[in-house]
Design a protein around this motif. Structure first.
Motif, PDB file in Angstrom:
ATOM      1  N   MET A   1       0.739  -1.286  -0.194  1.00  0.00           N
ATOM      2  CA  MET A   1       0.142   0.024  -0.217  1.00  0.00           C
ATOM      3  C   MET A   1       1.158   1.341   0.013  1.00  0.00           C
ATOM      4  N   THR A   2       1.775   1.199   0.716  1.00  0.00           N
ATOM      5  CA  THR A   2       2.324   2.503   0.816  1.00  0.00           C
ATOM      6  C   THR A   2       3.799   2.672   0.404  1.00  0.00           C
ATOM      7  N   GLN A   3       3.801   2.249  -0.956  1.00  0.00           N
ATOM      8  CA  GLN A   3       4.542   2.119  -2.130  1.00  0.00           C
ATOM      9  C   GLN A   3       4.130   2.764  -3.794  1.00  0.00           C
ATOM     10  N   ILE A   4       2.967   3.659  -2.798  1.00  0.00           N
ATOM     11  CA  ILE A   4       2.518   4.688  -3.988  1.00  0.00           C
ATOM     12  C   ILE A   4       2.960   6.145  -3.072  1.00  0.00           C
ATOM     13  N   LEU A   5       3.896   5.825  -2.117  1.00  0.00           N
ATOM     14  CA  LEU A   5       3.769   7.017  -1.527  1.00  0.00           C
ATOM     15  C   LEU A   5       4.122   7.892  -2.374  1.00  0.00           C
ATOM     16  N   PRO A   6       6.103   7.574  -2.363  1.00  0.00           N
ATOM     17  CA  PRO A   6       7.000   8.543  -3.023  1.00  0.00           C
ATOM     18  C   PRO A   6       6.400   8.698  -4.737  1.00  0.00           C
ATOM     19  N   SER A   7       6.049   8.383  -5.133  1.00  0.00           N
ATOM     20  CA  SER A   7       5.471   9.063  -6.407  1.00  0.00           C
ATOM     21  C   SER A   7       4.081  10.031  -5.927  1.00  0.00           C
ATOM     22  N   LEU A   8       3.568   9.710  -4.866  1.00  0.00           N
ATOM     23  CA  LEU A   8       2.412  10.543  -4.528  1.00  0.00           C
ATOM     24  C   LEU A   8       3.070  11.737  -3.921  1.00  0.00           C
ATOM     25  N   LEU A   9       4.092  12.070  -3.249  1.00  0.00           N
ATOM     26  CA  LEU A   9       4.768  12.970  -2.782  1.00  0.00           C
ATOM     27  C   LEU A   9       5.454  13.796  -3.799  1.00  0.00           C
ATOM     28  N   LEU A  10       5.780  12.759  -4.887  1.00  0.00           N
ATOM     29  CA  LEU A  10       5.957  13.548  -5.695  1.00  0.00           C
ATOM     30  C   LEU A  10       5.446  14.471  -6.627  1.00  0.00           C
ATOM     31  N   ALA A  11       5.004  13.703  -7.197  1.00  0.00           N
ATOM     32  CA  ALA A  11       3.439  14.529  -7.745  1.00  0.00           C
ATOM     33  C   ALA A  11       2.823  15.393  -7.251  1.00  0.00           C
TER      34      ALA A  11
END
Length: 805
Positions: A309-319
């Motif tokens: 679930m938290t693997q989306i965090l890096p891309s989410l924060l970058l965007a």
């Protein structure tokens, strides 16, 4: 309210003067803050286990831990081998060689079982003989081998455990250690587990269970061994939840690296298109990369692992993190190119956009933090650290970015206005459309919302980690083959506690257990069935039949408690330790193992309810029943996910609605401004229904994530609209000037944000593909509604000439 806003804007201008005056000290403090968190990055761990979805103190996990402490690990690795004739001597030689190599080579395993050491129970009235099926090896005599084949094919315990029903598949079952292999003390525990009491096997302090890393290391070794044996007449399939977990983790690592690179490349290109200068690319990227390092470092410091679930965090924060930088830089470059005064432009940009940036960050963080109350641990962690990341990005945008602008030798562009002519023309045209066709736009949005609410009732919930893999993925293929040919690859574990010593000897209890098992075999769903049940009653029937010269008429439960005790004692004295895996040493507890195929866990929610009702009916209040294992954990996960998401959505909408009212200073307009944010979310719902996309653990997050992101553009729009309306006292002029000053930034940030999510469509797993597709489309729809619907609503509901909004 107007005076308050003006005061805040002035404070931002003073703040700008302060940090630019002490630019190097401020830069040092910012970098020191990031570094203090980023140094923890090497400590970050990963967890894609099934039980990792729930909190350690969740009742289901506590029940599962009690089960593992008593009976060992339920998650077996199944190696299935297909051939024309399992009992061909050459095939058996190869199978037993593989069995031996696995037994000798694999680390962290408790036992390996196959036809080679399958239990063979024979005897007569005076003697019980329990031995391995191939105790003396593979017989050279054809008749002797045929006799073993007949025994195996006729043995109901072997069916769908060691042999498929048609005899073309056989299995090797690998059971790992229960506890981690750290230190000699924990290694010794695995030798004691099972038949000994929990008090003997486990110390008062809970020992750590075998780690995902240890299991993955074993699976890597397993795959290398299996590759040596694969052949056209020796087709190997391997499955089981440890295999799924390991491949989820390896896919996660590969995809995360890919996503980060793609998002950075996409953001860089779009920033180049917007600003056409190196500083306009480098500075926003620095902000989001430092945010990412600090946030993931915070996770490592808190001991929170990266999960599916938290693997989306890096891309989410970058965007997400780049949006605030874009708005600030748009104002800075516009003023800097106009005046050539860098410090004045920094002060103007912070004064103009500082309050809006704070409000957008707070609303985004508030929306994401609504996940922190979730009963699903990775979702709660996503809420905590995504909101932390947004606030870190806010600090870096308002402090680090202006300081870097002050330090770097940036040159003004005198012809900069011309480079944005096309986009300016587009925003003016959009403003005119929202004014002229305001009622049509508002009615269309309302119809979309109503239609989507109706369609929402058709949505299907889903939680099936296996189907996160694509159809041609080896893990999914292998699991589905084993589920089809051997009737299941994962299990439900039921622990029955009689609360009295030798309670399992009671024929009434055993009869109820046997009756319940027969009834459970009849349970069927749209995609699931019950493939195999292992219980102590079947072992007793096997013993009783063997003591009567294997006469099948005696494959029944004896009704004399003393005789039952004697037969179990004979079995124990025969040298077999198989009872250790299904009863405790006091014969007060026993285990009922139910093997089933890996299908969507939403189906198993009803199965488990049905199972609970049946067992309660059969055993009453005298027996305590605990239903646990991989399948119940998956079923609990989706149930709690649905319940928690409803709470998260309610909190996100309420908090953001209140913040919008506070920012705008008008209850009616604050609530109206939520419509441009609700419309794209409902469009996303309609899109999912039309294209038959499931509402799973990932897509169920989209609404709360999207509302937190898309409201940012609404805040910037309303912030500027109010500013220009109070200056010009004209709704039309305020809409046009708002889109001229903010429309370009809204357009670019929306493209950046949607592109950041569309990157997930390059994922190896379908759940991330769906998440990226739906979220990206929702963000683009939000851009349209913010540019068109917000202006239309202002034109309809704001009275011309009003002194206050």
């Amino acid at each position: 309210m107007t005076n308050w806003r003006l005061k805040v804007e002035k404070q931002f201008e003073h703040f700008s003067d302060l940090i630019t005056k002490h630019r190097f000290k401020t830069l040092f403090l910012m970098l020191a803050m990031v570094l203090s968190l980023a140094v923890n990055l090497p400590k970050i761990t990963m967890d894609t286990s099934t039980e990792g979805f729930l909190y350690p103190d969740d009742p289901q996990i506590l029940m599962y831990n009690d089960f593992r402490n008593q009976f060992g690990r339920d998650e077996k690795i199944i190696v299935a081998v297909k051939t024309k004739d399992v009992f061909n001597a050459q095939f058996l030689e190869k199978l037993f060689a593989l069995h031996g190599e696995l037994e000798e080579t694999l680390p962290y395993i408790k036992e390996v079982n196959s036809l080679k050491n399958a239990r063979k129970t024979t005897g007569n009235e005076e003697e019980l003989i329990v031995e391995d099926l191939f105790l003396d090896g593979i017989p050279s005599d054809v008749e002797a081998l045929a006799e073993i084949k007949d025994y195996a094919l006729g043995n109901t315990i072997y069916e769908n455990l060691y042999l498929s029903e048609d005899g073309t598949f056989t299995t090797i079952m690998i059971t790992t250690n229960t506890y981690t292999s750290v230190g000699n003390e924990t290694n010794a525990v695995d030798e004691l587990e099972g038949f000994d009491d929990e008090e003997e096997a486990v110390s008062d302090e809970q020992l750590p269970f075998i780690s995902v890393q240890e299991t993955n290391e074993m699976i890597l070794e397993l795959e290398m061994i299996l590759d040596k044996y694969r052949a056209d007449d020796f087709v190997i399939y391997d499955a089981g939840s440890p295999i799924v977990t390991k491949n989820l983790q390896s896919t996660l690592v590969a995809d995360m690296s890919k996503f980060i690179l793609y998002v950075i490349a996409t953001i860089s290109f779009l920033l180049l298109v917007m600003f056409r200068r190196i500083s306009g690319i480098v500075l926003p990227l620095l902000v989001v990369i430092l945010t990412l390092l600090a946030t993931v470092g915070s996770m490592a410091l808190a001991g929170v692992p990266i999960t599916s679930m938290t693997q989306i965090l890096p891309s989410l924060l970058l965007a997400v993190g780049v949006g605030a930088s874009v708005h600030l830089l748009a104002m800075f470059f516009h003023k800097f190119d106009e005046t050539g005064d860098k410090n004045g432009a920094i002060s103007y940009a912070l004064g103009h956009s500082g309050l809006a940036i704070v409000m957008t960050s707070v609303t985004t963080a508030a929306s994401l933090s609504s996940f922190s109350i979730s009963d699903i641990q990775p979702v709660a962690n996503l809420g905590v650290f995504a909101s932390l990341g947004v606030m870190l990005a806010l600090v870096l945008t308002l402090v680090f970015l202006p300081v870097m602008l002050a330090i770097l030798p940036i040159k003004a562009k005198k012809d900069a206005a011309a480079t944005h002519g096309m986009l300016d023309d587009l925003t003016i045209a959009i403003a005119d459309i929202s004014i002229k066709y305001r009622r049509s736009i508002a009615i269309s949005a309302l119809l979309l919302i109503v239609g989507s609410v109706v369609m929402a009732s058709q949505m299907q919930f889903s939680h099936n980690p296996l189907h996160w893999f694509k159809k041609d993925n080896t893990v999914r293929i292998n699991t589905e083959v084993i589920d089809n040919e051997l009737k299941g690859s994962i299990s439900i574990e039921v622990v029955l506690d009689t609360h009295k010593e030798n309670g399992v000897y009671d024929p009434v209890f055993l009869n109820a257990l046997d009756s319940a098992s027969k009834e459970i075999y009849t349970f069927r769903g749209e995609n699931y069935f019950i493939g195999k049940i292992v219980n102590v009653a079947d072992v007793l029937k096997e013993i009783h039949m063997a003591l009567h010269e294997n006469d099948k008429a005696f494959y029944v439960i004896p009704q004399d408690p003393d005789l039952i005790a004697q037969e179990f004692l004979l079995f124990e004295n025969s040298g077999s330790d198989d009872l250790e895996e299904i009863v405790d040493s006091q014969f007060s507890k026993t285990r009922l193992s139910i093997k089933a195929p890996w299908v969507d866990s939403i189906e198993y929610v009803e199965l488990i309810k049905q199972l609970d009702m049946l067992l309660a009916q059969k055993f009453g209040d005298e027996v305590t029943i605990s239903v646990t294992g991989t399948l119940p954990i998956l079923a609990t996960t989706i149930t709690k996910s649905i319940e928690s998401s409803i709470e998260s959505y309610a909190i996100a909408f309420i908090v953001i609605g209140l913040l919008m009212v506070l920012l705008i200073g008008n209850i009616k307009l604050g609530l109206l401004s939520m419509l441009p944010n609700l419309t794209p979310i409902m469009f996303g719902v309609a899109f999912m229904v039309v294209f038959d996309l499931p509402l799973d653990m990932f897509t169920i997050l989209i609404g709360a994530i999207a509302i937190g992101m898309v409201v940012d553009d609404t805040i910037h729009y309303m912030h500027n609209f109010k500013r220009y309306y109070l200056i010009h006292n004209s709704v039309d002029e305020a809409i046009r000037l708002t889109l001229q000053s903010t429309g370009r930034a809204i357009f670019i940030t929306s493209i950046v944000l949607s592109s950041g999510f569309f990157v997930f469509m390059f994922a190896s797993m379908t759940n991330l593909f769906n998440f990226g597709l739906i979220t990206g489309i929702t963000v683009l729809m939000a851009m349209v509604t913010n540019l068109l619907l917000t202006g239309a609503l202002m034109k309809i509901f704001v009275k011309e000439g009003a002194e206050e909004l």
